[in-house]
Design an enzyme around this catalytic site. Structure first.
Site, PDB file in Angstrom:
ATOM      1  N   HIS A 102      61.495  71.389 -34.163  1.00  9.80           N
ATOM      2  CA  HIS A 102      62.359  72.365 -33.489  1.00  9.80           C
ATOM      3  C   HIS A 102      63.493  72.804 -34.405  1.00  9.80           C
ATOM      4  CE1 HIS A 102      63.624  68.256 -32.561  1.00  9.80           C
ATOM      5  NE2 HIS A 102      64.865  68.698 -32.653  1.00  9.80           N
ATOM      6  N   HIS A 104      67.458  74.117 -34.365  1.00  9.34           N
ATOM      7  CA  HIS A 104      68.697  74.193 -33.587  1.00  9.34           C
ATOM      8  C   HIS A 104      69.455  75.453 -33.986  1.00  9.34           C
ATOM      9  CE1 HIS A 104      68.879  69.775 -32.471  1.00  9.34           C
ATOM     10  NE2 HIS A 104      68.148  69.672 -33.547  1.00  9.34           N
TER      11      HIS A 104
HETATM   12  P1  5GP Z   1      66.709  66.268 -32.933  1.00  7.27           P
HETATM   13  O1  5GP Z   1      67.577  65.040 -32.974  1.00  7.27           O
HETATM   14  O2  5GP Z   1      65.276  65.865 -32.718  1.00  7.27           O
HETATM   15  O3  5GP Z   1      66.887  67.194 -34.108  1.00  7.27           O
HETATM   16  O4  5GP Z   1      67.188  67.123 -31.708  1.00  7.27           O
HETATM   17  C1  5GP Z   1      66.733  66.925 -30.415  1.00  7.27           C
HETATM   18  C2  5GP Z   1      67.640  67.720 -29.508  1.00  7.27           C
HETATM   19  O5  5GP Z   1      67.062  67.737 -28.239  1.00  7.27           O
HETATM   20  C3  5GP Z   1      69.030  67.139 -29.371  1.00  7.27           C
HETATM   21  O6  5GP Z   1      69.990  68.114 -29.738  1.00  7.27           O
HETATM   22  C4  5GP Z   1      69.125  66.744 -27.906  1.00  7.27           C
HETATM   23  O7  5GP Z   1      70.388  66.998 -27.364  1.00  7.27           O
HETATM   24  C5  5GP Z   1      68.060  67.610 -27.274  1.00  7.27           C
HETATM   25  N1  5GP Z   1      67.428  67.024 -26.102  1.00  7.27           N
HETATM   26  C6  5GP Z   1      67.054  65.727 -25.918  1.00  7.27           C
HETATM   27  N2  5GP Z   1      66.442  65.583 -24.730  1.00  7.27           N
HETATM   28  C7  5GP Z   1      66.416  66.806 -24.150  1.00  7.27           C
HETATM   29  C8  5GP Z   1      65.904  67.289 -22.909  1.00  7.27           C
HETATM   30  O8  5GP Z   1      65.356  66.565 -22.073  1.00  7.27           O
HETATM   31  N3  5GP Z   1      66.073  68.618 -22.656  1.00  7.27           N
HETATM   32  C9  5GP Z   1      66.687  69.461 -23.543  1.00  7.27           C
HETATM   33  N4  5GP Z   1      66.810  70.729 -23.173  1.00  7.27           N
HETATM   34  N5  5GP Z   1      67.187  69.032 -24.715  1.00  7.27           N
HETATM   35  C10 5GP Z   1      67.039  67.723 -25.027  1.00  7.27           C
END
Ligand code: 5GP
Length: 137
Positions: A102, A104
């Site tokens: 993903h 951001h």
């Molecule tokens: P990563 O750490 O993998 O780069 O980012 C994952 C993102 O997903 C984080 O910014 C976190 O806040 C978000 N996130 C985690 N669980 C959920 C969820 O259940 N729903 C949504 N909309 N975002 C989530």
């Protein structure tokens, strides 16, 4: 890397879990981050199963970036932004917490980024921001 189809974003894609969506087409979904690092923090994900950017089919990656740009432009317009941080974490060692690739989009400065995936946002406020972004798409 092996893909776990029970990860949170896979479950959001299958609509087993809710999400505040701002954009969707056949290949990509954009939705609001539940623990925003700044107001308007949005995530853009390809629908195809890949853990990190390194696992993603290059053509899907290219299309996903087009949607990232489209959503960023809508955020700029809707929220009156001067700058957006585009962040992509590939691998737990980089801080990735959800194992589905993903991007951001975070409306802030890199010098003022809030803590990553740390605190639940105000859902009502997130919904209002999502409505503004959707209206600008
Ligand atoms: P990563 O750490 O993998 O780069 O980012 C994952 C993102 O997903 C984080 O910014 C976190 O806040 C978000 N996130 C985690 N669980 C959920 C969820 O259940 N729903 C949504 N909309 N975002 C989530």
């Amino acid at each position: 890397m092996a893909y776990d189809d029970q990860n949170i974003f896979a479950r959001i894609l299958r609509e087993e879990l809710p999400a505040i969506k701002v954009y969707e087409d056949e290949q990509v979904l954009a939705f609001m981050d539940i623990m925003p690092q700044a107001d308007g923090h949005t995530l853009v994900i390809p629908k195809s199963p890949a853990v990190t950017l390194l696992d993603l089919d290059p053509q899907v990656a290219a299309y996903t970036i087009q949607v990232v740009q489209k959503v960023a432009k809508a955020m700029e317009k809707a929220l009156g932004l001067d700058g957006i941080v585009l962040m992509q974490l590939s691998g737990a060692a980089a801080g990735q917490t959800v194992p589905h690739v993903h991007f951001h989009l975070i409306p802030t400065s890199v010098h003022q980024l809030g803590k990553h995936a740390a605190q639940m946002g105000d859902q009502e406020k997130i919904m209002q921001l999502a409505e503004k972004i959707k209206a600008a798409l």
